[in-house]
Design a protein around this motif. Structure first.
Motif, mmCIF file in Angstrom:
data_model
loop_
_atom_site.group_PDB
_atom_site.id
_atom_site.type_symbol
_atom_site.label_atom_id
_atom_site.label_comp_id
_atom_site.label_asym_id
_atom_site.label_seq_id
_atom_site.Cartn_x
_atom_site.Cartn_y
_atom_site.Cartn_z
ATOM 1 N N VAL A 157 46.097 38.717 44.917
ATOM 2 C CA VAL A 157 45.990 40.318 44.172
ATOM 3 C C VAL A 157 45.164 39.659 42.584
ATOM 4 O O VAL A 157 44.216 40.520 42.840
ATOM 5 C CB VAL A 157 47.110 40.516 43.690
ATOM 6 C CG1 VAL A 157 47.722 42.048 43.237
ATOM 7 C CG2 VAL A 157 48.002 41.263 45.120
ATOM 8 N N LEU A 158 46.043 38.967 42.154
ATOM 9 C CA LEU A 158 45.125 38.466 40.858
ATOM 10 C C LEU A 158 43.828 37.948 40.974
ATOM 11 O O LEU A 158 43.324 37.889 40.288
ATOM 12 C CB LEU A 158 46.102 37.252 40.251
ATOM 13 C CG LEU A 158 47.409 37.498 39.922
ATOM 14 C CD1 LEU A 158 48.494 36.299 39.717
ATOM 15 C CD2 LEU A 158 47.914 38.490 38.859
ATOM 16 N N ALA A 159 43.313 37.180 42.071
ATOM 17 C CA ALA A 159 41.964 37.146 42.300
ATOM 18 C C ALA A 159 41.262 37.640 42.925
ATOM 19 O O ALA A 159 39.813 38.033 41.980
ATOM 20 C CB ALA A 159 42.213 35.457 43.332
ATOM 21 N N LYS A 160 42.030 39.129 43.253
ATOM 22 C CA LYS A 160 40.665 40.044 43.422
ATOM 23 C C LYS A 160 40.868 40.392 42.443
ATOM 24 O O LYS A 160 39.962 41.364 42.152
ATOM 25 C CB LYS A 160 41.199 40.692 45.121
ATOM 26 C CG LYS A 160 40.765 40.013 45.849
ATOM 27 C CD LYS A 160 41.604 40.540 47.331
ATOM 28 C CE LYS A 160 41.015 41.714 47.547
ATOM 29 N NZ LYS A 160 39.838 41.082 48.381
ATOM 30 N N GLN A 161 41.895 41.005 41.792
ATOM 31 C CA GLN A 161 41.827 42.014 40.783
ATOM 32 C C GLN A 161 40.663 41.023 39.762
ATOM 33 O O GLN A 161 40.013 41.987 38.805
ATOM 34 C CB GLN A 161 42.842 42.109 39.691
ATOM 35 C CG GLN A 161 43.004 42.841 38.563
ATOM 36 C CD GLN A 161 42.156 44.046 38.753
ATOM 37 O OE1 GLN A 161 42.754 44.382 39.926
ATOM 38 N NE2 GLN A 161 42.027 45.120 37.389
ATOM 39 N N HIS A 162 41.000 40.136 39.340
ATOM 40 C CA HIS A 162 40.108 39.189 39.087
ATOM 41 C C HIS A 162 38.070 39.439 38.994
ATOM 42 O O HIS A 162 37.884 39.141 38.239
ATOM 43 C CB HIS A 162 40.312 37.471 38.774
ATOM 44 C CG HIS A 162 39.250 36.415 38.220
ATOM 45 N ND1 HIS A 162 38.923 36.707 36.969
ATOM 46 C CD2 HIS A 162 37.895 35.749 38.445
ATOM 47 C CE1 HIS A 162 37.758 35.935 36.412
ATOM 48 N NE2 HIS A 162 37.415 35.419 37.572
ATOM 49 N N ALA A 163 38.213 39.473 40.116
ATOM 50 C CA ALA A 163 36.932 39.324 40.751
ATOM 51 C C ALA A 163 36.365 41.063 40.861
ATOM 52 O O ALA A 163 35.093 41.122 40.392
ATOM 53 C CB ALA A 163 37.298 39.227 42.438
ATOM 54 N N LYS A 164 37.041 42.249 40.946
ATOM 55 C CA LYS A 164 36.751 43.332 40.349
ATOM 56 C C LYS A 164 36.744 43.769 39.132
ATOM 57 O O LYS A 164 35.947 44.441 38.918
ATOM 58 C CB LYS A 164 37.661 44.305 40.831
ATOM 59 C CG LYS A 164 38.053 45.470 40.895
ATOM 60 C CD LYS A 164 38.716 46.265 41.047
ATOM 61 C CE LYS A 164 38.950 47.712 40.247
ATOM 62 N NZ LYS A 164 40.130 48.539 40.907
ATOM 63 N N GLU A 165 37.938 42.727 37.980
ATOM 64 C CA GLU A 165 37.010 42.809 36.795
ATOM 65 C C GLU A 165 35.745 42.210 36.132
ATOM 66 O O GLU A 165 35.231 42.473 35.146
ATOM 67 C CB GLU A 165 38.044 42.699 35.834
ATOM 68 C CG GLU A 165 39.551 43.258 35.836
ATOM 69 C CD GLU A 165 40.657 41.847 35.318
ATOM 70 O OE1 GLU A 165 40.428 41.227 35.124
ATOM 71 O OE2 GLU A 165 41.894 43.503 35.387
ATOM 72 N N ASN A 166 35.140 40.600 37.120
ATOM 73 C CA ASN A 166 33.953 40.729 36.847
ATOM 74 C C ASN A 166 32.395 41.218 37.587
ATOM 75 O O ASN A 166 31.600 40.445 37.929
ATOM 76 C CB ASN A 166 34.020 38.999 36.901
ATOM 77 C CG ASN A 166 34.813 38.518 35.960
ATOM 78 O OD1 ASN A 166 34.531 38.129 34.703
ATOM 79 N ND2 ASN A 166 36.212 38.463 35.791
ATOM 80 N N GLY A 167 32.772 42.487 38.216
ATOM 81 C CA GLY A 167 31.692 42.669 39.129
ATOM 82 C C GLY A 167 31.311 42.382 40.609
ATOM 83 O O GLY A 167 30.546 42.213 40.825
ATOM 84 N N GLY A 168 32.753 41.725 40.865
ATOM 85 C CA GLY A 168 32.686 41.492 42.610
ATOM 86 C C GLY A 168 33.376 42.266 43.603
ATOM 87 O O GLY A 168 34.795 42.753 42.915
#
Length: 287
Positions: A157-168
């Motif tokens: 969850v933390l990894a995917k949220q990081h991706a979302k917040e950075n355009g991924g």
């Protein structure tokens, strides 16, 4: 959204579906799960998914909540009752309900089982595949036993949220040696400039994806050049193509990694071909 859920022996309205507050899945993430694609009214690769469920249960010393045949019946029923033609069916098994204690409960505590299903849009998925997705790298932050498909997904969850917040749309985990392990909910692949498909071996640091296995079958069938080895983030930057695989995405082209264009910036021909052929190599069972 699922209309009907199966919870511990009963089919109930999704809005009324609930498990006990002391279910060990809620208290300790003490459980496992599987997700199968539903394609044109058929459950995709159910035997392989249930084989992996069996392995995950065994690794955690959790009993099957019912016979395997009964689980197959419930999966089909939930798909039918939710009128899912194309979508996903989800099964979760936990160690059951017991007072909060880190030790395993007594043998008379029955495992809990939940099954849900939902429809997805094939048109939306194809539109995404025609465009491709961006992935964002993230330091590996999980326990070593990622080969077990547990419900302990907070690191993901933390990894995917990081991706979302950075355009991924997806995160790629990077190990201490600078190599890509896998995605937050997918397996990771590249195609080198020489045309070789590369993905990390499933024996170390990644989940043995069912969709990954189907793609490997296609690679053999189509006589494609293949290397099962780790690849670095730098190799991904320099690759001709990249893509991810999972039951929820099938073969999804990756066109950017950490903001850098992969290949020519468009979905690659190898990924698109494997996506096109995917269901010709799967086990399809009528729901």
């Amino acid at each position: 959204m699922s209309r009907i859920a199966y919870v511990n022996g009963q089919y109930v309205r999704h809005g009324d579906a609930a498990v006990h507050v002391e279910d060990r899945g809620y208290q300790f993430a003490d459980g496992v799960y599987e997700v199968c694609e539903v394609w044109q009214g058929k459950i995709v690769d159910m035997p392989r998914h249930l084989d992996r469920l069996s392995r995950s249960l065994g690794e955690l010393q959790i009993d099957w909540p019912m016979s395997r045949n009964a689980v197959e019946f419930v999966l089909r029923q939930v798909v039918r009752r939710n009128l899912v033609k194309n979508g996903l069916v989800y099964i979760q098994v936990t160690r059951g309900v017991a007072k909060r204690d880190h030790f395993f409960p007594s043998d008379d505590v029955a495992p809990s089982i939940v099954v849900t299903a939902k429809s997805t849009s094939p048109a939306a998925a194809e539109a995404q595949a025609e465009k491709g997705i961006s992935v964002v790298s993230y330091p590996e932050n999980r326990w070593p036993r990622v080969d077990i498909k547990t419900v302990a997904l907070l690191p993901n969850v933390l990894a995917k949220q990081h991706a979302k917040e950075n355009g991924g749309k997806e995160a790629w985990y990077i190990d201490t040696e600078g190599n890509v392990t896998e995605g937050g909910s997918t397996n990771a692949w590249i195609v080198t400039k020489d045309g070789a498909l590369v993905t990390r071996p499933a024996e170390n640091g990644i989940l043995r994806g069912i969709t990954r296995a189907v793609v490997l079958d296609l690679v053999k069938r189509e006589d494609l050049t293949f290397e099962e080895r780790p690849f670095s983030l730098q190799e991904a930057f320099e690759a001709k193509e990249a893509f991810v695989t999972a039951a929820s995405t099938l073969v999804m082209p990756v066109t950017r990694v950490d903001g850098r264009i992969v290949g020519n910036g468009h979905p690659g021909s190898v990924a698109l071909r494997l996506r096109e052929l995917f269901h010709t190599a799967t086990d399809l069972q009528t729901a």
